[in-house]
Design an enzyme around this catalytic site. Structure first.
Site, PDB file in Angstrom:
ATOM      1  N   ASP A 162       0.847  -1.198   0.000  1.00  0.00           N
ATOM      2  CA  ASP A 162       0.000   0.000   0.000  1.00  0.00           C
ATOM      3  C   ASP A 162       0.885   1.250   0.000  1.00  0.00           C
ATOM      4  OD1 ASP A 162      -2.236  -1.541   0.128  1.00  0.00           O
ATOM      5  OD2 ASP A 162      -2.817  -0.997   2.164  1.00  0.00           O
ATOM      6  N   LYS A 200      -3.347   3.568  -3.255  1.00  0.00           N
ATOM      7  CA  LYS A 200      -3.863   4.856  -3.752  1.00  0.00           C
ATOM      8  C   LYS A 200      -3.585   5.930  -2.703  1.00  0.00           C
ATOM      9  CE  LYS A 200      -8.312   5.344  -3.486  1.00  0.00           C
ATOM     10  NZ  LYS A 200      -9.738   5.229  -3.778  1.00  0.00           N
ATOM     11  N   GLY A 246      -1.746  -1.500   4.987  1.00  0.00           N
ATOM     12  CA  GLY A 246      -1.755  -0.631   6.158  1.00  0.00           C
ATOM     13  C   GLY A 246      -2.641  -1.206   7.254  1.00  0.00           C
ATOM     14  N   GLY A 247      -2.268  -0.987   8.519  1.00  0.00           N
ATOM     15  CA  GLY A 247      -3.099  -1.429   9.640  1.00  0.00           C
ATOM     16  C   GLY A 247      -3.198  -2.934   9.693  1.00  0.00           C
ATOM     17  N   ILE A 259      -9.311  -5.336   8.153  1.00  0.00           N
ATOM     18  CA  ILE A 259     -10.197  -4.208   8.494  1.00  0.00           C
ATOM     19  C   ILE A 259     -10.151  -3.203   7.338  1.00  0.00           C
ATOM     20  CG2 ILE A 259     -10.698  -2.347  10.150  1.00  0.00           C
ATOM     21  CD1 ILE A 259     -10.815  -4.903  11.629  1.00  0.00           C
ATOM     22  N   ALA A 271      -5.914   0.996  12.809  1.00  0.00           N
ATOM     23  CA  ALA A 271      -5.949   2.428  13.147  1.00  0.00           C
ATOM     24  C   ALA A 271      -6.744   2.690  14.426  1.00  0.00           C
ATOM     25  CB  ALA A 271      -6.546   3.214  11.989  1.00  0.00           C
ATOM     26  N   MET A 307     -12.114   6.429   7.395  1.00  0.00           N
ATOM     27  CA  MET A 307     -12.334   7.102   6.098  1.00  0.00           C
ATOM     28  C   MET A 307     -13.520   8.069   6.166  1.00  0.00           C
ATOM     29  SD  MET A 307     -11.723   3.879   3.542  1.00  0.00           S
ATOM     30  CE  MET A 307     -12.323   2.583   4.605  1.00  0.00           C
TER      31      MET A 307
HETATM   32  C1  LIG Z   1      -8.512   1.775   3.546  1.00  0.00           C
HETATM   33  S1  LIG Z   1      -8.614   2.026   5.287  1.00  0.00           S
HETATM   34  C2  LIG Z   1      -7.459   0.820   5.831  1.00  0.00           C
HETATM   35  C3  LIG Z   1      -7.508   0.561   7.311  1.00  0.00           C
HETATM   36  C4  LIG Z   1      -6.421  -0.377   7.780  1.00  0.00           C
HETATM   37  N1  LIG Z   1      -6.556  -1.692   7.190  1.00  0.00           N
HETATM   38  C5  LIG Z   1      -6.392  -0.500   9.309  1.00  0.00           C
HETATM   39  O1  LIG Z   1      -6.611  -1.581   9.832  1.00  0.00           O
HETATM   40  O2  LIG Z   1      -6.125   0.525   9.959  1.00  0.00           O
HETATM   41  C6  LIG Z   1      -7.707   3.549   5.469  1.00  0.00           C
HETATM   42  C7  LIG Z   1      -8.231   4.372   6.631  1.00  0.00           C
HETATM   43  O3  LIG Z   1      -7.683   3.884   7.856  1.00  0.00           O
HETATM   44  C8  LIG Z   1      -7.517   4.955   8.757  1.00  0.00           C
HETATM   45  N2  LIG Z   1      -6.085   5.073   9.115  1.00  0.00           N
HETATM   46  C9  LIG Z   1      -5.084   4.317   8.657  1.00  0.00           C
HETATM   47  N3  LIG Z   1      -3.915   4.646   9.250  1.00  0.00           N
HETATM   48  C10 LIG Z   1      -4.190   5.647  10.109  1.00  0.00           C
HETATM   49  C11 LIG Z   1      -3.408   6.416  11.025  1.00  0.00           C
HETATM   50  N4  LIG Z   1      -2.104   6.216  11.169  1.00  0.00           N
HETATM   51  N5  LIG Z   1      -4.023   7.377  11.757  1.00  0.00           N
HETATM   52  C12 LIG Z   1      -5.349   7.586  11.625  1.00  0.00           C
HETATM   53  N6  LIG Z   1      -6.131   6.892  10.787  1.00  0.00           N
HETATM   54  C13 LIG Z   1      -5.578   5.925  10.037  1.00  0.00           C
HETATM   55  C14 LIG Z   1      -8.052   6.199   8.065  1.00  0.00           C
HETATM   56  O4  LIG Z   1      -9.426   6.322   8.369  1.00  0.00           O
HETATM   57  C15 LIG Z   1      -7.842   5.829   6.614  1.00  0.00           C
HETATM   58  O5  LIG Z   1      -8.681   6.599   5.768  1.00  0.00           O
END
Ligand SMILES: C[S@@+](CC[C@H](N)C(=O)[O-])C[C@H]1O[C@@H](n2cnc3c(N)ncnc32)[C@H](O)[C@@H]1O
Length: 254
Positions: free
Chosen positions: A34, A55, A86-87, A91, A117, A168
Site C-alpha cells: 500500500d 492509492k 496498512g493497519g 479491516i 488504526a 475514512m
Molecule cells: C482503507 S482504510 C485501511 C484501514 C487499515 N486496514 C487498518 O486496519 O487501519 C484507510 C483508513 O484507515 C484509517 N487510518 C489508517 N492509518 C491511520 C493512522 N495512522 N491514523 C489515523 N487513521 C488511520 C483512516 O481512516 C484511513 O482513511
C-alpha cells in the site's frame, strides 16, 4: 507454487510491526504494498522486488482485480509473496477479494494481523475503547461506499454502540455530524479526530459531535479516524482545561 502472505504493516510507525511480519518480509521475494507503508518497513524486505499498488493523494490505485491476478501470478513464480497492507489486512483492507482469488486459484495463503488504526488511535489518546460496566460495545464503521455499492446504515451502528471508530470519514464530516445529531445522538457527545496516529506528524483534535466539521477542516492530508463515545470524556475535559489555561495565561500577559 509459493505462499501469499497478507501482512498487516500497522498504522504507520515501523516499530508497530509484528515480529512475524518482519520475519516474513525478510524472506519475501516480491512485496505488493500500500502507499502509506513506512519506508523502514519496506527496507526489511531487502531481497524483494517492491511493487506499489496503493492509492494516495489523488493518484489512482491499481484496480483490485489486477492486484488479485498479480498475486496469483507471483505465487506461481515465487516461494514467498507478500501483500503488505496498512493497519490490519482484515479491516477495511479489501482482503476478502484477494483471499477469494487465491482460494479460487488453489494458492496457499496466510494472514498476519497488524495494529489497526482504531487501536493505534486509542493509544494516541490514552484511552481504552472499552470500559468495565460502561462501554461494552465498540464498532468500526465507514460511511464510505464505492460507486455502485449498496448504501450501508453506518449511522445505526454508531447510534447503537458505546464507542465508535469511524474510518475514512474525515471527508464526510458534515454528513456524519448532521446525520447522527438528526437521529438523536447528543451534540455534546465527546469525540476526537486523530490524524496520522503513531507517526511523528500525528495530530489529535478533540471536540464534540457538533464540532466535527470544524475539526475536519483543521486536519491535514494524513489518514484520519474519528473516535466517538463517552470513553473520550476525560480527553475532552483535559483539552478544555488546557484551552482555559492558555486563555488565562494569554489574558494575564495581554
Ligand atoms: C482503507 S482504510 C485501511 C484501514 C487499515 N486496514 C487498518 O486496519 O487501519 C484507510 C483508513 O484507515 C484509517 N487510518 C489508517 N492509518 C491511520 C493512522 N495512522 N491514523 C489515523 N487513521 C488511520 C483512516 O481512516 C484511513 O482513511
Amino acid at each position: 507454487m509459493g505462499t501469499v502472505y497478507l501482512v498487516g504493516a500497522g498504522p504507520g510507525a515501523p516499530d508497530l510491526l509484528t515480529l512475524r511480519a518482519a520475519e516474513i518480509l525478510k524472506r519475501a521475494e516480491v512485496v505488493f504494498h500500500d502507499a502509506l507503508v513506512h519506508p523502514q518497513t519496506l527496507e526489511l524486505a531487502a531481497l524483494a522486488e517492491k511493487i506499489a499498488v496503493g492509492k494516495r493523494s489523488g493518484r489512482h490505485s491499481t484496480a483490485q482485480k489486477f492486484i488479485n491476478k498479480r498475486l496469483v501470478d507471483a505465487a506461481r513464480d515465487h516461494e514467498v509473496v507478500v501483500r503488505l497492507k496498512g493497519g490490519d489486512p482484515t479491516i477495511f483492507g479489501r482482503a476478502q477479494e484477494e483471499i477469494d482469488a487465491l482460494r479460487g486459484a488453489g494458492i496457499t495463503f496466510e494472514i498476519v494481523p497488524g495494529v489497526t488504526a482504531a487501536t493505534a488511535t486509542a493509544a494516541e489518546l490514552g484511552v481504552s475503547l472499552t470500559r468495565r460496566g460502561f462501554a461494552r460495545h465498540v464498532v468500526f464503521v465507514t460511511p464510505r461506499t464505492a460507486a455502485g455499492e449498496r448504501e450501508n446504515d453506518w449511522a445505526a451502528s454508531v447510534l447503537a454502540a458505546d464507542t465508535a471508530v469511524i474510518y475514512m470519514g474525515a471527508g464526510l464530516a458534515e454528513t456524519i455530524s448532521a446525520e447522527l445529531i438528526r437521529r438523536g445522538k447528543r451534540r455534546d457527545t465527546p469525540l476526537a479526530l486523530v490524524e496520522s496516529a503513531s507517526l511523528p506528524e500525528r495530530r489529535v483534535l478533540p471536540g464534540t459531535l457538533a464540532d466535527l466539521p470544524e475539526l475536519a477542516r483543521r486536519a491535514g492530508l494524513g489518514p484520519t479516524v474519528v473516535l466517538l463515545g463517552e470513553v473520550l470524556r476525560a480527553v475532552l475535559a483535559e483539552s478544555t482545561a488546557t484551552s482555559i489555561k492558555e486563555i488565562e495565561a494569554f489574558l494575564k500577559h495581554a
